[in-house]
Design a protein around this motif. Sequence first.
Motif, PDB file in Angstrom:
ATOM      1  N   SER A 113       1.202  -0.690   0.426  1.00  0.00           N
ATOM      2  CA  SER A 113      -0.053   0.009   0.037  1.00  0.00           C
ATOM      3  C   SER A 113       0.935   0.920  -0.498  1.00  0.00           C
ATOM      4  CB  SER A 113      -0.869  -0.164   0.919  1.00  0.00           C
ATOM      5  OG  SER A 113      -1.926  -1.164   1.059  1.00  0.00           O
ATOM      6  N   ALA A 114       1.887   1.148   1.186  1.00  0.00           N
ATOM      7  CA  ALA A 114       2.624   2.278   0.632  1.00  0.00           C
ATOM      8  C   ALA A 114       3.601   2.493  -0.627  1.00  0.00           C
ATOM      9  CB  ALA A 114       3.769   2.271   1.942  1.00  0.00           C
ATOM     10  N   GLY A 115       3.843   1.800  -2.068  1.00  0.00           N
ATOM     11  CA  GLY A 115       4.320   1.474  -3.018  1.00  0.00           C
ATOM     12  C   GLY A 115       3.426   1.964  -4.266  1.00  0.00           C
ATOM     13  N   SER A 116       2.356   1.956  -3.091  1.00  0.00           N
ATOM     14  CA  SER A 116       0.946   2.245  -4.400  1.00  0.00           C
ATOM     15  C   SER A 116       0.502   3.444  -3.809  1.00  0.00           C
ATOM     16  CB  SER A 116      -0.289   1.346  -4.165  1.00  0.00           C
ATOM     17  OG  SER A 116      -0.147  -0.006  -4.511  1.00  0.00           O
ATOM     18  N   ILE A 117       0.674   3.846  -2.674  1.00  0.00           N
ATOM     19  CA  ILE A 117       0.543   5.260  -2.675  1.00  0.00           C
ATOM     20  C   ILE A 117       1.747   6.313  -3.236  1.00  0.00           C
ATOM     21  CG2 ILE A 117       0.852   7.082  -0.595  1.00  0.00           C
ATOM     22  CD1 ILE A 117      -1.138   4.838   1.361  1.00  0.00           C
ATOM     23  N   GLY A 118       2.717   5.731  -3.145  1.00  0.00           N
ATOM     24  CA  GLY A 118       3.901   6.965  -4.173  1.00  0.00           C
ATOM     25  C   GLY A 118       3.027   6.593  -5.624  1.00  0.00           C
ATOM     26  N   LEU A 119       2.835   5.356  -6.341  1.00  0.00           N
ATOM     27  CA  LEU A 119       2.139   6.243  -7.655  1.00  0.00           C
ATOM     28  C   LEU A 119       1.301   6.749  -7.980  1.00  0.00           C
ATOM     29  CD1 LEU A 119       2.570   4.507 -10.538  1.00  0.00           C
ATOM     30  CD2 LEU A 119       0.445   2.573  -8.851  1.00  0.00           C
ATOM     31  N   THR A 127      -4.525   4.671 -10.252  1.00  0.00           N
ATOM     32  CA  THR A 127      -5.575   4.466  -9.445  1.00  0.00           C
ATOM     33  C   THR A 127      -6.055   2.867  -9.310  1.00  0.00           C
ATOM     34  OG1 THR A 127      -5.876   6.541  -8.935  1.00  0.00           O
ATOM     35  CG2 THR A 127      -7.519   5.310  -7.564  1.00  0.00           C
ATOM     36  N   GLY A 128      -6.359   2.881 -10.266  1.00  0.00           N
ATOM     37  CA  GLY A 128      -6.624   1.468 -10.077  1.00  0.00           C
ATOM     38  C   GLY A 128      -6.051   0.346 -10.380  1.00  0.00           C
ATOM     39  N   LYS A 129      -4.381   1.119 -10.931  1.00  0.00           N
ATOM     40  CA  LYS A 129      -3.410  -0.631 -10.448  1.00  0.00           C
ATOM     41  C   LYS A 129      -2.883  -0.584  -9.032  1.00  0.00           C
ATOM     42  CE  LYS A 129      -2.042  -0.602 -15.270  1.00  0.00           C
ATOM     43  NZ  LYS A 129      -1.318   0.560 -16.292  1.00  0.00           N
ATOM     44  N   ALA A 130      -2.880   0.686  -8.593  1.00  0.00           N
ATOM     45  CA  ALA A 130      -2.233   0.707  -7.229  1.00  0.00           C
ATOM     46  C   ALA A 130      -3.008   0.354  -6.534  1.00  0.00           C
ATOM     47  CB  ALA A 130      -2.634   2.555  -6.805  1.00  0.00           C
ATOM     48  N   VAL A 131      -4.497   0.214  -6.229  1.00  0.00           N
ATOM     49  CA  VAL A 131      -5.222  -0.659  -5.388  1.00  0.00           C
ATOM     50  C   VAL A 131      -5.295  -1.622  -5.470  1.00  0.00           C
ATOM     51  CG1 VAL A 131      -7.624  -0.661  -4.720  1.00  0.00           C
ATOM     52  CG2 VAL A 131      -7.116   1.136  -5.349  1.00  0.00           C
ATOM     53  N   VAL A 132      -4.730  -2.499  -7.286  1.00  0.00           N
ATOM     54  CA  VAL A 132      -5.254  -4.277  -6.969  1.00  0.00           C
ATOM     55  C   VAL A 132      -3.874  -5.088  -6.861  1.00  0.00           C
ATOM     56  CG1 VAL A 132      -4.483  -5.660  -9.331  1.00  0.00           C
ATOM     57  CG2 VAL A 132      -6.204  -4.268  -9.026  1.00  0.00           C
ATOM     58  N   MET A 133      -2.535  -3.639  -7.062  1.00  0.00           N
ATOM     59  CA  MET A 133      -1.257  -5.027  -5.719  1.00  0.00           C
ATOM     60  C   MET A 133      -1.489  -4.376  -4.883  1.00  0.00           C
ATOM     61  SD  MET A 133       1.508  -3.262  -8.349  1.00  0.00           S
ATOM     62  CE  MET A 133       0.809  -1.027  -7.901  1.00  0.00           C
ATOM     63  N   PRO A 134      -2.100  -4.031  -3.537  1.00  0.00           N
ATOM     64  CA  PRO A 134      -2.341  -4.643  -2.268  1.00  0.00           C
ATOM     65  C   PRO A 134      -3.209  -5.403  -1.867  1.00  0.00           C
ATOM     66  CG  PRO A 134      -2.969  -2.153  -2.284  1.00  0.00           C
ATOM     67  CD  PRO A 134      -2.657  -2.829  -3.702  1.00  0.00           C
TER      68      PRO A 134
END
Length: 157
Positions: A113-119, A127-134
């Motif tokens: 999630s921290a990595g996705s927040i950076g994304l 945003t969609g990809k950022a939510v899928v990873m965590p």
Amino acid sequence: MTDGIVLAYLGAALAIGLAGSGSAIGVGIAGTSGAGIMTEDPSKFGLVLLLQALPGTQGIYGLLVGFLVLTKIGIFAGTPATLTINQGLQILNSCLPIAIAGFFSAIYQGKASAGSIGLIARRPEETGKAVVMPAMVETYAVLSLLGSILLLNGVVL
């Protein structure tokens, strides 16, 4: 109080305590990253909050298993069951999947999630990809929850 019921209590405590601790760590990791992003762009609060909340689900899963154990052994009915050591060990073992996987998956989900927040800070259109990873990490927490529930349902009292 029999030794079996003590083991069942230990299982419930591990499910609640370890999964909850992992969630606290994971939410803290994501929150630290999110606070840094929001100092520069407060408009991303909603997205950051969603990603920060994801690691909190393991704590809910652990609490659910703990309640199921306490219900199964009759604590909420006011008359705790008399359990053998074998039955107590079965209940304790049924709590271990969510206790262990919940602890570790919450921490790793916090890191994802921290990595996705950076994304989303650099590329909000992703945003969609950022939510899928965590959310992929969540899969294993859900599997451990199901494992604990299935194992607990297999314990005959």
